[in-house]
Design an enzyme around this catalytic site. Sequence first.
Site, PDB file in Angstrom:
ATOM      1  CG  ASP A 122       9.057   5.755  13.571  1.00 18.76           C
ATOM      2  OD1 ASP A 122       8.025   5.068  13.548  1.00 18.76           O
ATOM      3  OD2 ASP A 122       9.822   5.813  12.599  1.00 18.76           O
ATOM      4  CG  ASP A 132      13.443  12.954  20.250  1.00 18.79           C
ATOM      5  OD1 ASP A 132      14.089  13.665  19.448  1.00 18.79           O
ATOM      6  OD2 ASP A 132      13.558  11.715  20.292  1.00 18.79           O
ATOM      7  CD  GLN A 136      16.303   8.981   3.819  1.00 14.89           C
ATOM      8  OE1 GLN A 136      16.918   8.930   2.756  1.00 14.89           O
ATOM      9  NE2 GLN A 136      15.018   8.707   3.901  1.00 14.89           N
ATOM     10  N   GLY A 171      -4.437   2.209  -9.981  1.00 16.69           N
ATOM     11  CA  GLY A 171      -3.798   3.001  -8.926  1.00 16.69           C
ATOM     12  C   GLY A 171      -3.348   4.375  -9.388  1.00 16.69           C
ATOM     13  CD  GLU A 172      -2.792   7.356 -14.838  1.00 13.46           C
ATOM     14  OE1 GLU A 172      -2.604   6.289 -15.459  1.00 13.46           O
ATOM     15  OE2 GLU A 172      -3.056   8.429 -15.392  1.00 13.46           O
ATOM     16  CE  LYS A 213      18.458   7.683  18.871  1.00 15.60           C
ATOM     17  NZ  LYS A 213      17.089   8.148  18.610  1.00 15.60           N
TER      18      LYS A 213
END
Length: 315
Positions: free
Chosen positions: A224, A220, A93, A38-39, A194
């Site tokens: 998602d 908006d 975030q 996977g590298e 909300k």
Amino acid sequence: MQNIAISYGTYYSYLRPSQLSLQKSFNIEAEVTTFNDGEMAVEFPDSIRGKHLFIFGDATHNLVELVMSIDAAVRSSAEKITVVLPMYNWARQDKKGKHRASIGASVLANILQGLGVHRVMSIDLHAEQIQGMFRIPFEHLSGLHLFTNQIKKVIYSSTTIYDDWVLCSPDAGGTVRVHKFAESLSLPYVIMSKKRDKPGSIESMELIGDVKDKSVIIIDDIIDTGGTLIKAVDHLYSAGAKEVICVITHPVLSNNAVDRLVNAEVFLITSNTRNTVKTLTEKQKQYINVVDCSDLFMDAILNVSNNNSIIKTLS
Ligand code: R5P
């Protein structure tokens, strides 16, 4: 001709300027190889020495490819590196919302700056203050004109008079965004409050404002799971709305969000900042209208590389 090169990477197969000559003249495809474990390794097959390299990237799906591409560009003596994140990842975030929680938007800013990137470009950030997480220039493009043009087409082709349309933000965080649309379209707006119990799940939603007998346009940044949207649409109909359409920049469309929208007969105008809308079926296209923002990015790239103002792409 500008001394630029554009690497779209393996995720962004969908965002291309409409002019074929522009597509061809600047493209440089990085070669990505993966070892058995996977590298991943990235190599630019042609020289980028002294060039202004624009690297399109996606930190959620292809973070390793993105960071390896930046590293390869630094080591290949690219003069300037601009990372283009059509959807700025981990943006939800944007602050420490809970105790002992990460701030993903800032982590991404640190990664990019730590690698030696000179500039970042994105469109319709989840929160504008993410720009402040960088010490380097952040070109924050706006989809406002693309979307308001599309909204006007919908309004003028409907039987509802202009004054009966109202905009709506499905959460308090979207107030600045909906305010800009409201100013541009000279329409009023309402807001929903909300409350989430966890990511992808909504505990409660309340409407602040009146939508009785109105046609409503939800504005908006991200769709998602579609949970926010479908709940907001239900709420608006219960409050007396005549019809509801939605304008959302980034079609994350996780899980079975597309089917949920189609089944709920929700009409969505979105963009191609994610590949999720690349393979819509004819039926799905009846409900999901994709506005192409490739040329907006290309305009900004050409102007940035020429040190020209990009003010027209920012508002
Ligand atoms: C949240 O603050 C964002 O602006 C979107 O409303 C949210 O990410 C949509 O997520 P979902 O479609 O899963 O409800």
